[in-house]
Motif scaffolding. Structure first.
Motif, mmCIF file in Angstrom:
data_model
loop_
_atom_site.group_PDB
_atom_site.id
_atom_site.type_symbol
_atom_site.label_atom_id
_atom_site.label_comp_id
_atom_site.label_asym_id
_atom_site.label_seq_id
_atom_site.Cartn_x
_atom_site.Cartn_y
_atom_site.Cartn_z
ATOM 1 N N GLU A 50 14.321 -7.796 -0.099
ATOM 2 C CA GLU A 50 13.211 -9.344 -0.312
ATOM 3 C C GLU A 50 12.011 -9.191 0.382
ATOM 4 O OE1 GLU A 50 14.111 -13.523 1.513
ATOM 5 O OE2 GLU A 50 15.932 -12.171 1.411
ATOM 6 N N LEU A 51 12.101 -8.928 1.408
ATOM 7 C CA LEU A 51 10.483 -8.214 1.557
ATOM 8 C C LEU A 51 9.500 -7.928 0.227
ATOM 9 C CD1 LEU A 51 10.820 -7.063 5.299
ATOM 10 C CD2 LEU A 51 10.296 -9.354 4.824
ATOM 11 N N LYS A 52 10.050 -6.802 -0.455
ATOM 12 C CA LYS A 52 9.014 -6.345 -1.585
ATOM 13 C C LYS A 52 9.269 -7.331 -2.709
ATOM 14 C CE LYS A 52 9.198 -1.653 -0.754
ATOM 15 N NZ LYS A 52 8.132 -0.707 -1.283
ATOM 16 N N THR A 53 10.267 -8.256 -2.593
ATOM 17 C CA THR A 53 10.049 -9.512 -3.316
ATOM 18 C C THR A 53 8.790 -10.369 -3.357
ATOM 19 O OG1 THR A 53 12.164 -10.532 -3.359
ATOM 20 C CG2 THR A 53 11.996 -8.520 -4.529
ATOM 21 N N ARG A 54 8.913 -11.322 -2.463
ATOM 22 C CA ARG A 54 8.043 -11.850 -1.383
ATOM 23 C C ARG A 54 6.387 -11.367 -0.937
ATOM 24 N NH1 ARG A 54 10.121 -14.155 3.934
ATOM 25 N NH2 ARG A 54 11.136 -11.881 3.644
ATOM 26 N N GLN A 55 6.468 -10.703 -1.216
ATOM 27 C CA GLN A 55 5.012 -10.108 -1.107
ATOM 28 C C GLN A 55 4.628 -9.755 -2.881
ATOM 29 O OE1 GLN A 55 5.020 -5.997 -0.731
ATOM 30 N NE2 GLN A 55 5.155 -6.627 1.837
ATOM 31 N N PRO A 56 2.849 -10.733 -2.607
ATOM 32 C CA PRO A 56 2.203 -11.200 -3.565
ATOM 33 C C PRO A 56 1.714 -10.095 -4.917
ATOM 34 C CG PRO A 56 0.867 -11.931 -1.947
ATOM 35 C CD PRO A 56 2.459 -11.350 -1.520
ATOM 36 N N PHE B 247 -0.954 5.465 -13.490
ATOM 37 C CA PHE B 247 -1.312 4.446 -12.864
ATOM 38 C C PHE B 247 -1.296 4.543 -11.749
ATOM 39 C CE2 PHE B 247 2.153 2.192 -14.825
ATOM 40 C CZ PHE B 247 2.921 1.717 -13.556
ATOM 41 N N VAL B 248 -1.963 4.000 -10.440
ATOM 42 C CA VAL B 248 -1.671 4.280 -9.046
ATOM 43 C C VAL B 248 -0.916 3.090 -8.930
ATOM 44 C CG1 VAL B 248 -2.566 4.626 -7.482
ATOM 45 C CG2 VAL B 248 -3.181 6.124 -9.411
ATOM 46 N N VAL B 249 -0.075 3.173 -7.829
ATOM 47 C CA VAL B 249 0.118 1.585 -7.526
ATOM 48 C C VAL B 249 0.245 1.868 -5.923
ATOM 49 C CG1 VAL B 249 1.442 0.611 -8.834
ATOM 50 C CG2 VAL B 249 2.759 2.197 -7.780
ATOM 51 N N LYS B 250 -0.178 0.701 -5.313
ATOM 52 C CA LYS B 250 -0.176 0.911 -3.347
ATOM 53 C C LYS B 250 1.826 0.953 -3.509
ATOM 54 C CE LYS B 250 -3.897 0.012 -2.131
ATOM 55 N NZ LYS B 250 -5.086 1.006 -2.053
ATOM 56 N N ASP B 251 1.842 1.458 -2.204
ATOM 57 C CA ASP B 251 3.782 1.878 -1.864
ATOM 58 C C ASP B 251 4.404 0.590 -1.606
ATOM 59 O OD1 ASP B 251 2.419 1.007 0.726
ATOM 60 O OD2 ASP B 251 3.389 2.720 1.318
ATOM 61 N N HIS B 252 4.197 -0.845 -0.979
ATOM 62 C CA HIS B 252 4.567 -1.846 -0.976
ATOM 63 C C HIS B 252 4.893 -2.504 -2.721
ATOM 64 C CE1 HIS B 252 0.271 -3.204 -0.943
ATOM 65 N NE2 HIS B 252 0.201 -4.470 -1.780
ATOM 66 N N ASN B 253 4.657 -1.844 -3.898
ATOM 67 C CA ASN B 253 5.443 -2.194 -4.963
ATOM 68 C C ASN B 253 6.242 -1.327 -5.473
ATOM 69 O OD1 ASN B 253 3.478 -4.528 -5.618
ATOM 70 N ND2 ASN B 253 1.831 -3.453 -5.623
ATOM 71 N N VAL B 254 6.640 -0.281 -4.289
ATOM 72 C CA VAL B 254 7.568 0.753 -5.530
ATOM 73 C C VAL B 254 8.940 0.297 -4.087
ATOM 74 C CG1 VAL B 254 8.091 3.282 -5.102
ATOM 75 C CG2 VAL B 254 5.511 2.064 -5.565
ATOM 76 N N ILE B 255 10.045 0.304 -5.392
ATOM 77 C CA ILE B 255 11.785 0.758 -4.874
ATOM 78 C C ILE B 255 12.062 2.014 -5.643
ATOM 79 C CG2 ILE B 255 11.525 -1.925 -4.048
ATOM 80 C CD1 ILE B 255 13.238 -2.003 -6.503
ATOM 81 N N ALA C 49 11.134 -8.788 -11.735
ATOM 82 C CA ALA C 49 11.373 -7.040 -12.448
ATOM 83 C C ALA C 49 10.552 -6.245 -11.869
ATOM 84 C CB ALA C 49 11.152 -7.307 -13.840
ATOM 85 N N PHE C 50 11.195 -4.198 -11.752
ATOM 86 C CA PHE C 50 10.814 -3.342 -11.217
ATOM 87 C C PHE C 50 10.305 -2.865 -12.718
ATOM 88 C CE2 PHE C 50 11.119 -5.911 -7.624
ATOM 89 C CZ PHE C 50 9.902 -4.835 -6.622
ATOM 90 N N LEU C 51 9.537 -1.556 -12.903
ATOM 91 C CA LEU C 51 9.715 -1.067 -14.254
ATOM 92 C C LEU C 51 10.785 -0.146 -13.534
ATOM 93 C CD1 LEU C 51 5.970 -1.721 -15.582
ATOM 94 C CD2 LEU C 51 8.024 -2.369 -16.188
ATOM 95 N N GLU C 52 10.569 0.536 -14.404
ATOM 96 C CA GLU C 52 11.206 2.704 -13.752
ATOM 97 C C GLU C 52 10.273 3.441 -14.627
ATOM 98 O OE1 GLU C 52 14.535 5.494 -14.736
ATOM 99 O OE2 GLU C 52 14.973 3.503 -15.674
ATOM 100 N N CYS C 53 9.584 3.824 -13.037
ATOM 101 C CA CYS C 53 8.646 4.920 -13.303
ATOM 102 C C CYS C 53 9.052 6.160 -13.073
ATOM 103 C CB CYS C 53 7.338 4.476 -12.838
ATOM 104 S SG CYS C 53 6.697 2.833 -13.515
ATOM 105 N N GLU C 54 8.321 7.225 -12.828
ATOM 106 C CA GLU C 54 8.305 8.400 -12.451
ATOM 107 C C GLU C 54 6.922 8.570 -12.214
ATOM 108 O OE1 GLU C 54 8.682 13.069 -14.516
ATOM 109 O OE2 GLU C 54 8.098 11.142 -15.608
ATOM 110 N N VAL C 55 7.292 9.418 -10.788
ATOM 111 C CA VAL C 55 6.135 9.332 -10.117
ATOM 112 C C VAL C 55 5.669 10.880 -10.248
ATOM 113 C CG1 VAL C 55 5.293 9.717 -7.108
ATOM 114 C CG2 VAL C 55 7.297 8.221 -7.559
ATOM 115 N N LEU C 56 4.386 11.121 -10.263
ATOM 116 C CA LEU C 56 3.325 12.420 -10.849
ATOM 117 C C LEU C 56 2.881 12.889 -9.299
ATOM 118 C CD1 LEU C 56 1.951 11.052 -14.406
ATOM 119 C CD2 LEU C 56 3.736 12.275 -14.050
ATOM 120 N N SER C 57 2.455 11.982 -8.399
ATOM 121 C CA SER C 57 1.413 12.632 -7.108
ATOM 122 C C SER C 57 1.930 11.361 -6.285
ATOM 123 C CB SER C 57 0.310 13.348 -8.284
ATOM 124 O OG SER C 57 -0.556 12.192 -8.173
#
Length: 129
Positions: A120-126, A42-50, A13-21
């Motif tokens: 699918e690429l985002k969901t297959r990445q660890p 919190f900060v996340v890498k772009d490959h963890n964002v849709i 799953a993905f959490l719904e978040c607001e981008v701050l910066s």
């Protein structure tokens, strides 16, 4: 946006978040949109964002795999489009009818702005920090 965290990745799953910066290239500082979460940004890498689709995004075809906001939650889960866009008589919002994965799921109406194309690429990445 939808953000995959270590705990949400376990549920696919993905959490719904607001981008701050955007603190650095390929990173997003985000905050959970759940008002009860009270979690710090919190900060996340772009490959963890849709991305969630803009208002003018074309209609997603019936049968397409998507991530959709589960009613009453601020998370996006895998689902299949069952019926194209139609106005929900109760809310007057444009909604898709989707079927979430799971043996006990029933067709559910989800507002258009809470449905995004399955990547699918985002969901297959660890998950990684």
């Amino acid at each position: 946006v939808g953000v995959r965290t270590e705990s949400s990745a376990k549920e696919d799953a993905f959490l719904e978040c607001e981008v701050l910066s955007l603190p650095r290239p390929n990173e997003y500082q985000v905050r959970d949109v759940d008002p009860d979460a009270n979690d710090p940004p919190f900060v996340v890498k772009d490959h963890n964002v849709i991305p969630l689709p803009p208002a003018d995004y074309p209609e997603i075809p019936v049968g397409e795999m998507v991530f959709a906001g589960y009613p009453g939650y601020t998370a996006l889960y895998k689902a299949t489009i069952r019926r194209g866009l139609a106005r929900n008589p109760a809310t007057k919002l444009l909604c898709y009818e989707v079927l979430f994965e799971g043996p006990h799921e029933k067709p559910t109406l989800v507002p258009k702005d809470k449905v995004t194309v399955f990547d699918e690429l985002k969901t297959r990445q660890p998950w990684t920090e």
